[in-house]
Design a protein around this motif. Structure first.
Motif, PDB file in Angstrom:
ATOM      1  N   LEU A  34       3.596   2.646   9.500  1.00  0.00           N
ATOM      2  CA  LEU A  34       3.802   2.551   8.642  1.00  0.00           C
ATOM      3  C   LEU A  34       5.467   1.883   9.318  1.00  0.00           C
ATOM      4  CD1 LEU A  34       3.037   1.329   5.814  1.00  0.00           C
ATOM      5  CD2 LEU A  34       3.863   3.641   4.905  1.00  0.00           C
ATOM      6  N   ILE A  37       5.834  -0.909  11.054  1.00  0.00           N
ATOM      7  CA  ILE A  37       5.421  -2.690  10.693  1.00  0.00           C
ATOM      8  C   ILE A  37       6.862  -2.567   9.630  1.00  0.00           C
ATOM      9  CG2 ILE A  37       4.518  -3.519   8.967  1.00  0.00           C
ATOM     10  CD1 ILE A  37       1.821  -2.500   9.850  1.00  0.00           C
ATOM     11  N   LEU A  38       7.177  -1.558   9.315  1.00  0.00           N
ATOM     12  CA  LEU A  38       8.201  -1.495   8.201  1.00  0.00           C
ATOM     13  C   LEU A  38       9.974  -2.352   9.842  1.00  0.00           C
ATOM     14  CD1 LEU A  38       7.859   1.224   5.951  1.00  0.00           C
ATOM     15  CD2 LEU A  38       7.811  -1.787   5.436  1.00  0.00           C
ATOM     16  N   GLN A  40       9.672  -3.428  12.419  1.00  0.00           N
ATOM     17  CA  GLN A  40       9.187  -5.037  12.470  1.00  0.00           C
ATOM     18  C   GLN A  40       9.850  -6.120  11.596  1.00  0.00           C
ATOM     19  OE1 GLN A  40       5.657  -6.415  13.686  1.00  0.00           O
ATOM     20  NE2 GLN A  40       6.427  -8.014  15.834  1.00  0.00           N
ATOM     21  N   VAL A  41       9.567  -5.977  10.214  1.00  0.00           N
ATOM     22  CA  VAL A  41       9.976  -6.525   8.946  1.00  0.00           C
ATOM     23  C   VAL A  41      11.026  -6.529   8.922  1.00  0.00           C
ATOM     24  CG1 VAL A  41       9.628  -6.499   6.337  1.00  0.00           C
ATOM     25  CG2 VAL A  41       7.504  -6.031   8.273  1.00  0.00           C
ATOM     26  N   TYR A  42      12.490  -5.311   8.352  1.00  0.00           N
ATOM     27  CA  TYR A  42      13.269  -5.029   8.685  1.00  0.00           C
ATOM     28  C   TYR A  42      14.207  -4.949   9.251  1.00  0.00           C
ATOM     29  CZ  TYR A  42      10.540  -4.831   4.086  1.00  0.00           C
ATOM     30  OH  TYR A  42      10.230  -5.456   2.935  1.00  0.00           O
ATOM     31  N   LEU A  82      -4.566  -5.338  10.235  1.00  0.00           N
ATOM     32  CA  LEU A  82      -4.292  -5.928   8.821  1.00  0.00           C
ATOM     33  C   LEU A  82      -3.512  -6.166   8.164  1.00  0.00           C
ATOM     34  CD1 LEU A  82      -7.758  -5.315   8.190  1.00  0.00           C
ATOM     35  CD2 LEU A  82      -7.481  -7.405   8.633  1.00  0.00           C
ATOM     36  N   GLN A  84      -0.502  -5.911   9.304  1.00  0.00           N
ATOM     37  CA  GLN A  84       1.034  -6.763   9.766  1.00  0.00           C
ATOM     38  C   GLN A  84       0.653  -8.162   9.671  1.00  0.00           C
ATOM     39  OE1 GLN A  84       1.147  -5.952  14.027  1.00  0.00           O
ATOM     40  NE2 GLN A  84       2.604  -7.551  13.899  1.00  0.00           N
ATOM     41  N   LEU A  87       1.292  -9.033   5.721  1.00  0.00           N
ATOM     42  CA  LEU A  87       3.179  -9.854   5.243  1.00  0.00           C
ATOM     43  C   LEU A  87       4.238 -10.244   6.260  1.00  0.00           C
ATOM     44  CD1 LEU A  87       4.443  -5.859   5.544  1.00  0.00           C
ATOM     45  CD2 LEU A  87       4.343  -7.338   4.025  1.00  0.00           C
TER      46      LEU A  87
ATOM     47  N   LEU B 125      12.616  -9.973   7.513  1.00  0.00           N
ATOM     48  CA  LEU B 125      11.656 -10.877   7.706  1.00  0.00           C
ATOM     49  C   LEU B 125      10.135 -10.786   8.136  1.00  0.00           C
ATOM     50  CD1 LEU B 125      13.998 -10.876  10.649  1.00  0.00           C
ATOM     51  CD2 LEU B 125      14.006 -11.644   8.877  1.00  0.00           C
ATOM     52  N   THR B 127       6.581  -9.611   9.557  1.00  0.00           N
ATOM     53  CA  THR B 127       5.610  -9.690  10.861  1.00  0.00           C
ATOM     54  C   THR B 127       5.651 -10.304  12.515  1.00  0.00           C
ATOM     55  OG1 THR B 127       3.739  -9.594   9.256  1.00  0.00           O
ATOM     56  CG2 THR B 127       4.526  -7.818   9.822  1.00  0.00           C
ATOM     57  N   PHE B 135      11.602 -12.486   3.394  1.00  0.00           N
ATOM     58  CA  PHE B 135      11.211 -12.579   1.561  1.00  0.00           C
ATOM     59  C   PHE B 135      12.484 -11.890   1.395  1.00  0.00           C
ATOM     60  CE2 PHE B 135       7.661 -10.759   3.957  1.00  0.00           C
ATOM     61  CZ  PHE B 135       6.966 -10.199   3.273  1.00  0.00           C
ATOM     62  N   GLN B 169       8.227 -15.101  -0.387  1.00  0.00           N
ATOM     63  CA  GLN B 169       8.331 -15.295   0.966  1.00  0.00           C
ATOM     64  C   GLN B 169       8.184 -16.166   1.243  1.00  0.00           C
ATOM     65  OE1 GLN B 169       4.086 -14.884   2.760  1.00  0.00           O
ATOM     66  NE2 GLN B 169       4.890 -13.139   4.533  1.00  0.00           N
TER      67      GLN B 169
END
Lengths: 178, 380
Positions: A34, A37-38, A40-42, A82, A84, A87, B125, B127, B135, B169
């Motif tokens: 988790l 993934i976070l 990579q997102v933020y 999944l 990943q 998002l 952002l 992934t 986002f 998004q």
């Protein structure tokens, strides 16, 4: 000749003890993917250059390697992939398929060789990164009809960087083992 | 059965792969999304994103304060540390100022833009490293819907591709799957803007080699794509080269310059004309407002400037010299003598009143301070 044998002895699993499955703290199995993934997102929002760090892939490789079970590798890869996917803007299943195969291959390798070895980890992380990028490119072009660019040299450089980060990450994750 | 258990691992792999292929095939074929999974994922992740953002802001703030306080204690003894502290403080304040400027600019733009917009903050952002998706912290609860345009005061940013309850998004214009209708400002050349997956560059397709596009020329939205209202700035031409079929026109997107922190979601768009000749966002000099015409002027200062004003002033002085009030003479009564020299008449009157006064030729009339008539109203 004997030097080669020493090296192969170091790399290949030679005993039942080495074949043992690594067990992790339960929260670690959920929190680490988790967080990856976070991350990579933020994080790339503030540090653009970290966009190319594929932490979910590196984490999939690690857990699949250490669990030494192909079925576990399949489900770890599918699960992370999944999440990943959900998002990302693309259809759900692209990263899922990709990381399922990565998890399976990593677990298959983990059953045969000593995955505690730094060199092996580096080579595996690099190889699976290149496979991940190639497979993603193929899926995006074949299934989604996207014009995704694939530069082998660029991918190789990113693979080396990811593998280098992976070594440090794996060293840290080893501490989560029970 | 025995065969299945023997090849159990491969069977499981095949089943998982098959299931995901079916899922993927369904989405691609029907062009529909598995929305429920995404809603769960995004709704679960958004509070963490906001928390991370708050913690980051708080940490940076606390760190700044700590550095400031720590250096203040050593200020008298360690000058070099003091310089370092001031530099850090300067950077921090500059960052704060930039942030405040952005907020002010966004507010000012929102006030003057005819479209109904909703301010939002970028919180994360995608992934996928190859896609350019962010986002934002406004979702369907705030009125955001799929397909809405996202802009900044500098230009367009992208469009909403998914609206979740608390977040949305946004597909940036640099994403390879993005497309929008654009038109050049100078030569009115139409094309389709597409992303290249790079932060600083986009491409305009379907511009024929024969059509003229200048470097530095602005492109605007056409409003034909059903997403962006007409007349929003897109970017300037970085380079334009002839290609095999169409021109290779590359744009530097203006909306993404200077980072992406705060954006506006267009809830109800209003089409606007493409501005002529002037670059969007360029600094415009504003003339200082005219002085209040009702204020009394200083004696001797020129109160009138045009010929009509001077003539009006002359007639007023003639009227004063002849004790005539304009507008009160009855029909048939004697009109004032407009050939009279008001200066000479005023001097003569003063000489008669005070014989020892200076010669009449040197006397100057006092300036009048009457309020000028509004434009279009004739002097009486």
């Amino acid at each position: 000749m004997s030097r080669d044998r020493d090296l192969s002895d170091q790399i290949l699993i030679g005993s039942a003890r080495e074949r043992g499955v690594a067990r992790f703290r339960r929260w670690g199995l959920i929190a680490v993917p988790l967080l990856a993934i976070l991350f990579q997102v933020y994080v790339p929002r503030y540090y653009e250059s970290l966009r190319y760090l594929e932490l979910p892939l590196l984490v999939t490789v690690y857990f699949a390697l250490m669990r030494r079970s192909q079925i576990a590798g399949i489900f770890i890869g599918a699960g992370i992939g999944l999440v990943q996917d959900s998002l990302s803007p693309q259809p759900i299943g692209v990263f899922g398929l990709d990381l399922t195969l990565v998890g399976y291959f990593a677990a298959s390798v983990g059953m045969r060789i000593d995955v505690e070895h730094v060199l092996i980890r580096f080579v595996l992380a690099f190889t699976l990164f290149v496979f991940h990028q190639s497979f993603y490119w193929a899926l995006a072009r074949a299934f989604l009809g996207q014009r995704v660019l694939f530069d082998l040299q660029h991918t190789a450089i990113l693979g080396l960087l990811n593998a280098a980060v992976g070594i440090s990450l794996y060293h840290f994750l080893d501490k989560l083992k029970e | 059965m025995d065969l299945l258990s023997r090849y159990r691992n491969v069977t499981v792999l095949a089943l998982v792969i098959f299931a995901q292929l079916i899922l993927l095939g369904y989405q691609v074929k029907s062009n529909q999304d598995i929305r429920l999974i995404r809603v769960w994922a995004v709704t679960a992740v958004t509070p963490i994103a906001k928390l991370i953002d708050t913690v980051r802001g708080g940490t940076v703030d606390s760190l700044g304060r700590y550095v400031n306080l720590h250096n203040l204690a050593d200020e008298n003894q360690q000058l070099s540390k003091d310089v370092g502290r001031l530099k850090l403080e300067n950077q921090y304040l500059k960052s704060e100022l930039r942030s405040a400027d952005r907020a002010v600019a966004l507010g000012a733009f929102q006030a003057r833009d005819p479209s109904k917009t909703l301010p939002a903050r970028v919180i994360g952002l995608s992934t996928s490293a190859s896609s350019r998706v962010v986002f934002i912290d406004r979702g369907s609860l705030g009125g955001v819907m799929r397909g809405m345009a996202v802009i900044t005061p500098d230009g367009i940013v992208g469009k909403v591709i998914a609206a979740y309850p608390t977040a949305s998004q946004v597909l940036l214009l640099t994403d390879p799957t993005f497309a929008a209708g654009v038109i050049s400002q100078k030569h009115r050349v139409r094309g389709t803007l597409v992303g290249l997956g790079q932060t600083s560059k986009c491409m305009v397709e379907y511009i024929q080699n024969e059509e003229k596009v200048d470097a530095g020329e602005w492109f605007y939205t056409t409003g034909d794509d059903g997403v962006f209202p007409k007349g929003l700035p897109v970017g300037t031409v970085a380079s334009a080269q002839p290609g095999q079929q169409d021109q290779m026109v590359y744009l530097a997107p203006s909306g993404l310059q200077g980072g992406l922190e705060e954006v506006l979601v267009i809830l109800e768009g209003v089409h606007q004309p493409i501005p002529e000749g002037q670059a969007p966002g360029s600094t415009v000099h504003l003339q200082t407002p005219a002085p209040d015409e009702t204020a009394p002027t200083e004696p001797g200062a020129p109160t009138m400037s045009t010929d009509a004003d001077r003539m009006r002033q002359r007639y007023q002085r003639i009227g004063a010299a002849e004790n005539h009030t304009f507008g009160q003479g009855l029909p048939g009564s004697k009109p004032p003598d407009f050939n009279l020299d008001p200066d000479a008449a005023a001097a003569k009157a003063r000489a008669a009143a005070t014989p020892s006064a200076a010669p009449a030729a040197t006397a100057k009339p006092t300036a009048t301070t009457t309020k000028p008539a509004p434009a279009g109203v004739p002097a009486q």
